[in-house]
Design an enzyme around this catalytic site. Structure first.
Site, PDB file in Angstrom:
ATOM      1  N   GLY A  55       0.868  -1.169   0.030  1.00 15.42           N
ATOM      2  CA  GLY A  55       0.144  -0.046   0.055  1.00 15.42           C
ATOM      3  C   GLY A  55       0.896   1.226  -0.028  1.00 15.42           C
ATOM      4  N   CYS A  82       5.166  -5.816   1.890  1.00 13.83           N
ATOM      5  CA  CYS A  82       5.754  -4.333   1.885  1.00 13.83           C
ATOM      6  C   CYS A  82       4.866  -3.712   2.927  1.00 13.83           C
ATOM      7  CB  CYS A  82       5.613  -3.796   0.498  1.00 13.83           C
ATOM      8  SG  CYS A  82       6.298  -2.034   0.352  1.00 13.83           S
ATOM      9  N   TYR A  83       4.020  -2.831   2.798  1.00 13.90           N
ATOM     10  CA  TYR A  83       3.398  -1.868   3.624  1.00 13.90           C
ATOM     11  C   TYR A  83       2.664  -2.786   4.782  1.00 13.90           C
ATOM     12  CZ  TYR A  83      -0.692   0.514   5.575  1.00 13.90           C
ATOM     13  OH  TYR A  83      -1.766   1.007   6.254  1.00 13.90           O
ATOM     14  N   HIS A 172       8.704  -7.129  -2.631  1.00 14.75           N
ATOM     15  CA  HIS A 172       7.584  -7.871  -3.567  1.00 14.75           C
ATOM     16  C   HIS A 172       7.862  -9.047  -3.973  1.00 14.75           C
ATOM     17  CE1 HIS A 172       4.621  -4.176  -3.118  1.00 14.75           C
ATOM     18  NE2 HIS A 172       5.820  -3.416  -3.001  1.00 14.75           N
ATOM     19  N   GLU A 174       5.613 -10.849  -5.705  1.00 10.44           N
ATOM     20  CA  GLU A 174       5.034 -11.381  -6.734  1.00 10.44           C
ATOM     21  C   GLU A 174       5.678 -10.689  -7.897  1.00 10.44           C
ATOM     22  OE1 GLU A 174       3.324  -7.345  -4.887  1.00 10.44           O
ATOM     23  OE2 GLU A 174       4.303  -9.071  -4.344  1.00 10.44           O
ATOM     24  N   SER A 226     -18.744 -11.429 -29.525  1.00  8.05           N
ATOM     25  CA  SER A 226     -17.866 -10.461 -30.090  1.00  8.05           C
ATOM     26  C   SER A 226     -16.870 -11.260 -31.072  1.00  8.05           C
ATOM     27  CB  SER A 226     -17.205  -9.449 -29.282  1.00  8.05           C
ATOM     28  OG  SER A 226     -16.215 -10.322 -28.336  1.00  8.05           O
ATOM     29  N   GLY A 227     -16.523 -12.439 -30.544  1.00  8.25           N
ATOM     30  CA  GLY A 227     -15.481 -12.971 -31.369  1.00  8.25           C
ATOM     31  C   GLY A 227     -14.187 -12.933 -30.338  1.00  8.25           C
ATOM     32  N   GLY A 228     -14.295 -12.246 -29.282  1.00  9.76           N
ATOM     33  CA  GLY A 228     -12.972 -12.064 -28.595  1.00  9.76           C
ATOM     34  C   GLY A 228     -12.776 -13.139 -27.763  1.00  9.76           C
ATOM     35  N   VAL A 229     -11.450 -13.324 -26.883  1.00 13.26           N
ATOM     36  CA  VAL A 229     -11.331 -14.605 -26.152  1.00 13.26           C
ATOM     37  C   VAL A 229     -12.367 -14.883 -25.248  1.00 13.26           C
ATOM     38  CG1 VAL A 229      -9.610 -15.700 -24.682  1.00 13.26           C
ATOM     39  CG2 VAL A 229      -8.830 -14.536 -26.613  1.00 13.26           C
ATOM     40  N   ASP A 230     -12.648 -13.673 -24.356  1.00 12.13           N
ATOM     41  CA  ASP A 230     -13.691 -13.852 -23.208  1.00 12.13           C
ATOM     42  C   ASP A 230     -14.912 -14.187 -23.804  1.00 12.13           C
ATOM     43  OD1 ASP A 230     -11.309 -12.929 -21.851  1.00 12.13           O
ATOM     44  OD2 ASP A 230     -12.170 -11.044 -21.743  1.00 12.13           O
ATOM     45  N   SER A 231     -15.647 -13.530 -24.638  1.00 14.63           N
ATOM     46  CA  SER A 231     -16.900 -13.867 -24.847  1.00 14.63           C
ATOM     47  C   SER A 231     -17.191 -15.187 -25.605  1.00 14.63           C
ATOM     48  CB  SER A 231     -17.408 -12.893 -26.072  1.00 14.63           C
ATOM     49  OG  SER A 231     -17.017 -12.990 -27.208  1.00 14.63           O
ATOM     50  N   SER A 232     -15.896 -15.739 -26.347  1.00  9.69           N
ATOM     51  CA  SER A 232     -15.923 -17.081 -27.156  1.00  9.69           C
ATOM     52  C   SER A 232     -15.696 -18.111 -26.019  1.00  9.69           C
ATOM     53  CB  SER A 232     -14.796 -17.017 -28.130  1.00  9.69           C
ATOM     54  OG  SER A 232     -14.747 -15.904 -28.947  1.00  9.69           O
ATOM     55  N   LYS A 369      -6.922 -13.389 -17.278  1.00 14.86           N
ATOM     56  CA  LYS A 369      -7.258 -13.817 -18.607  1.00 14.86           C
ATOM     57  C   LYS A 369      -6.506 -15.200 -19.085  1.00 14.86           C
ATOM     58  CE  LYS A 369      -7.994 -11.318 -21.946  1.00 14.86           C
ATOM     59  NZ  LYS A 369      -9.170 -11.249 -22.767  1.00 14.86           N
TER      60      LYS A 369
END
Length: 513
Positions: A55, A82-83, A172, A174, A226-232, A369
């Site tokens: 933070g 960290c914080y 960090h 990560e 839409s044809g995008g990865v998420d909607s597909s 993703k």
């Protein structure tokens, strides 16, 4: 069966998504929640461990962020980053103060020395680079804690109380800059929290399919494809679960890449679903005629998309559920409680009003993703769809600087297809996170054959990034750029110059508009 869960409490850190991704990569489920979560809500979540994020504040300030009272008495392992390392010290009897210039203040890559008897650093090298970003210092370590890492400047880089399962690191783990950072997180998950690694996309797919079937019953579901990865991937999940009860409306606005509309349609013919492909190219181009301002283009395309979707929805009649491909970064970035809004996402809140839905179903809402792509593979979607490059909702309209016309779209489609083809031939597509061609609004003088030309300049763009919040331009080999340039000017009419964008984000953005 419920997955084991890690709770990530966000104290305003910029890497909350990255922490979550690292945990998921270790096959452990997690969710990011605001630090304001109550003690009862934490108990109800039933985590096997808790990670406090970094933070921007100082723990000793009056209005700084602090967790629910009683959280340290829950007998749940805690890792403070960290914080939040300083937060542990502050709450458990230590003392945190501002560091002086030469006394423990550290930023950037720092050589760090680790105590391998601590479970967090077990089986790791005793020395490595860590990524520091702290201006405060633990002047006094709480009773029961021991020091487990130090640097040249700071003796208190990491602390732990292994009896109570509390761990804190000033750096960090990560981020990629920290050597073996992911292994440290894995040690916390498996050696401290006793994780079993039960989070997989195969398991999620089977559970999700069953949950969709139970929720939908005999109802009807409408999905904008839409044809995008998420909607597909979302559509494939529903198709697997309910087949003919799903109607996908694919609005082809004429702003897609070469052959993309046909590829989307072909991919979904393997399922027995109702797929409607709407040819709306002419109406979109008519609406965009004469428009040059980028934000106006976006608004026109977004509004027209909804209008087409509304019209098709009315033809279908009553629909029970609306399905959306909302993913976890959309939810986090759209802002919630103490989290700052990065950008508003159209699919997080706000529905078309042409029909009353019983419910909106978002099966990808808690996936990143990379997890969505893996789910797509489990659903046997073709590789070109699962691994396709990120593509903006307004399509090629915002990769054409200035007015959008059919002629410009054809030029850009061909140039973009050549660029993508050469990147794939060079086996470079996995070394970059987004790459595309854009058509500038600039014409330049050239010489082709024995004559003077005055034609368009194409710009190429490629970036590498962890999270798309920042991005670096890709160092594509010169010989690949040479082939791309040569092919574009020889194969695409009305183009006589190819440029390569070497600007990172910031100060630029990934897209041109």
């Amino acid at each position: 069966m419920q997955n084991q869960k890690i709770l990530i409490l966000n104290f305003g850190g910029q890497y909350d998504q990255l922490i979550a991704r690292r945990v998921r990569e270790c096959n452990v489920y997690c969710e990011v929640k605001p630090y304001t979560m109550t003690l009862q809500e934490i108990k109800d979540f039933n985590p096997i461990g808790i990670i406090f994020t970094g933070g921007p504040d100082s723990v000793y300030k009056e209005n700084s962020y602090h967790p629910a009272e009683g959280i340290f008495e829950l007998n749940i392992p805690i890792l403070g980053i960290c914080y939040s390392c300083q937060l542990l010290a502050h709450h458990l009897g230590g003392k945190v103060v501002a560091a002086g210039e030469d006394n423990a203040r550290e930023y950037g890559k720092t050589i760090t020395f680790y105590d391998n008897t601590c479970l967090l650093f077990e089986d790791l090298p005793e020395e490595g680079v860590s990524w520091m970003s702290h201006g405060d210092y633990m002047e006094k370590v709480p009773k029961g804690f021991k020091l487990t890492a130090h640097s040249e400047k700071c003796p208190n880089v990491a602390i732990c109380d292994e009896d109570r399962m509390f761990y804190g690191v000033q750096f960090h783990p990560e981020v990629n800059h920290t050597a073996n950072g992911k292994k440290m997180i894995r040690n916390f998950l498996y050696k401290v929290c006793n994780a079993v690694g039960d989070w997989t996309m195969e398991g999620y797919m089977h559970r999700c399919v069953e949950e969709i079937r139970q929720k939908v019953g005999t109802g009807q579901v409408l999905l904008a494809l839409s044809g995008g990865v998420d909607s597909s991937v979302c559509a494939a999940l529903f198709a697997e679960a309910i087949g003919k009860q799903l109607t996908c409306v694919f609005v082809d606005h004429g702003l897609l890449r070469k052959k993309e509309g046909d590829e989307v349609e072909a991919a979904f013919r393997r399922w027995d679903i109702h797929l409607i492909r709407v040819d709306a190219k002419e109406r979109f181009l008519n609406r965009l005629a004469g428009v040059t301002e980028p934000e106006q283009k976006r608004k026109i395309i977004g509004e027209e998309f909804i209008r087409v979707f509304e019209e098709e929805g009315k033809k279908i009649g009553q629909t029970d559920f609306l399905a959306q491909g909302t993913i976890y970064p959309d939810v986090i970035e759209s802002g919630k409680e103490n989290a700052e809004t990065i950008k508003s996402h159209h699919n997080v809140g706000g529905l078309p009003d042409f029909v009353d839905f019983k419910e909106i179903i978002e099966p990808l809402r808690l996936l990143f993703k990379d997890e969505v792509r893996e789910l797509g593979k489990q659903l046997k979607l073709p590789k070109y769809m699962v691994m396709r490059q990120p593509f903006p909702g307004p399509g090629l309209a915002i990769r054409i600087i200035g007015e959008v016309t059919e002629e410009k779209l054809e030029i850009l489609r061909e140039a973009d297809a050549i660029f993508r083809d050469e990147i794939e031939k060079a086996d470079l597509e996995n070394s970059m996170n987004q790459y595309f061609a854009a058509l500038t609004n600039m014409k330049t003088v050239g010489v082709m054959g024995d004559g003077r030309t005055y034609d368009w300049a194409i710009a190429l763009r490629s970036v590498t990034t962890e999270d798309f919040m920042t991005a670096d331009w890709t160092r594509i080999p010169y010989e690949v750029l040479d082939r791309v340039s040569s092919r574009i000017v020889n194969e695409v009419p009305h183009v006589n110059r190819v440029l390569y964008d070497i600007t990172s984000k910031p100060p630029s953005t990934v897209e041109f508009e």
